[in-house]
Design an enzyme around this catalytic site. Structure first.
Site, PDB file in Angstrom:
ATOM      1  N   HIS A 174      19.214  -2.036   5.158  1.00  8.01           N
ATOM      2  CA  HIS A 174      20.036  -1.014   4.245  1.00  8.01           C
ATOM      3  C   HIS A 174      21.244  -1.831   3.644  1.00  8.01           C
ATOM      4  O   HIS A 174      22.051  -1.237   2.771  1.00  8.01           O
ATOM      5  CB  HIS A 174      20.444  -0.003   5.064  1.00  8.01           C
ATOM      6  N   ASN A 203      26.568   6.776   3.153  1.00  2.00           N
ATOM      7  CA  ASN A 203      26.385   8.210   2.862  1.00  2.00           C
ATOM      8  C   ASN A 203      27.806   8.790   1.907  1.00  2.00           C
ATOM      9  O   ASN A 203      27.716   9.887   1.357  1.00  2.00           O
ATOM     10  CB  ASN A 203      25.727   9.250   3.524  1.00  2.00           C
ATOM     11  N   ASP A 235      19.132  -1.314  -1.414  1.00  3.14           N
ATOM     12  CA  ASP A 235      17.639  -1.226  -0.912  1.00  3.14           C
ATOM     13  C   ASP A 235      16.891  -0.323  -1.555  1.00  3.14           C
ATOM     14  O   ASP A 235      17.508   0.559  -1.806  1.00  3.14           O
ATOM     15  CB  ASP A 235      17.697  -1.274   0.345  1.00  3.14           C
ATOM     16  N   ASN A 257      21.021   7.940   0.201  1.00  2.00           N
ATOM     17  CA  ASN A 257      22.079   8.716   0.544  1.00  2.00           C
ATOM     18  C   ASN A 257      23.280   8.214  -0.453  1.00  2.00           C
ATOM     19  O   ASN A 257      24.335   8.755  -0.898  1.00  2.00           O
ATOM     20  CB  ASN A 257      22.500   9.045   1.670  1.00  2.00           C
TER      21      ASN A 257
END
Length: 201
Positions: free
Chosen positions: A22, A79, A104, A125
């Protein structure tokens, strides 16, 4: 070409997440900062929400130095990335089409890089919060392929794991390609970058 670009690498803060799939966007930003020759530091325009590095990236056709770039890594969680992006875009008066999000991408095989402007967020997100904060989807995404999780592994668990040993050997090449894609985007435009990276064998 635009006279200034805002390039943002998405990820989560802290050493716990640093090697996660991520966080590949932030890994790419580290490579871009190395190329620009500028360190990341706290930035007043980001209201404490990001660290940033500034400089010129690449070389324009004809040999002139490339455009000015602001490289940013949000210091908030993935997020809630949008606040930093919006604050820096306002501070530098950068239009959404000159905002580049490096992130990613599950829908692209590991090792591939693709670029697009606008479109959906694909459940990402960090992008969803960016779209909300900017009030538009019309910013550029440099999508760094991490591939799909194996078997029945949950996608959220997969992206919060570090790259596998075999992937780690290839990771420097992927980061280099993604940095090349950003450099080509800002010096030659989106179509040229897509033409090179979307047809890579």
């Amino acid at each position: 070409m635009a006279d200034r670009w805002l390039v943002v690498g998405l990820g989560n803060p802290g050493t716990k997440y640093a090697g996660n799939r991520h966080n590949v966007g932030q890994m790419v930003l580290d490579e871009l900062a190395r190329r620009v020759g500028a360190p990341f530091k706290a930035h007043s325009g980001a209201h404490g929400l990001a660290v940033a590095a500034e400089g010129r990236l690449g070389t324009l056709p004809g040999g002139a130095p490339g455009p000015r770039v602001v490289l940013a890594k949000p210091t908030s969680y993935m997020n809630t990335s949008g606040g930093a992006v919006s604050a820096l875009a306002k501070y530098y008066d950068v239009a959404p089409e000159n905002v580049v999000m490096v992130h990613d991408e599950l829908d692209i095989p590991f090792g591939d890089v693709k670029l697009k402007i606008g479109g959906g967020e694909g459940g990402h997100n960090g992008l969803r919060d960016t779209t909300k904060a900017l009030g538009t989807k019309d910013y550029v995404r440099v999508r760094v392929g991490v591939g799909r999780p194996p078997g029945r592994m949950d996608a959220a668990d997969y992206v919060l794991k570090d790259f596998a040993a075999v992937e780690k050997k290839e990771l420097p090449f992927l980061l280099d390609d993604a940095a090349d894609a950003v450099e080509m985007l800002v010096t030659q435009g989106l179509l040229a970058a897509q033409g090179k990276f979307h047809t890579k064998a």
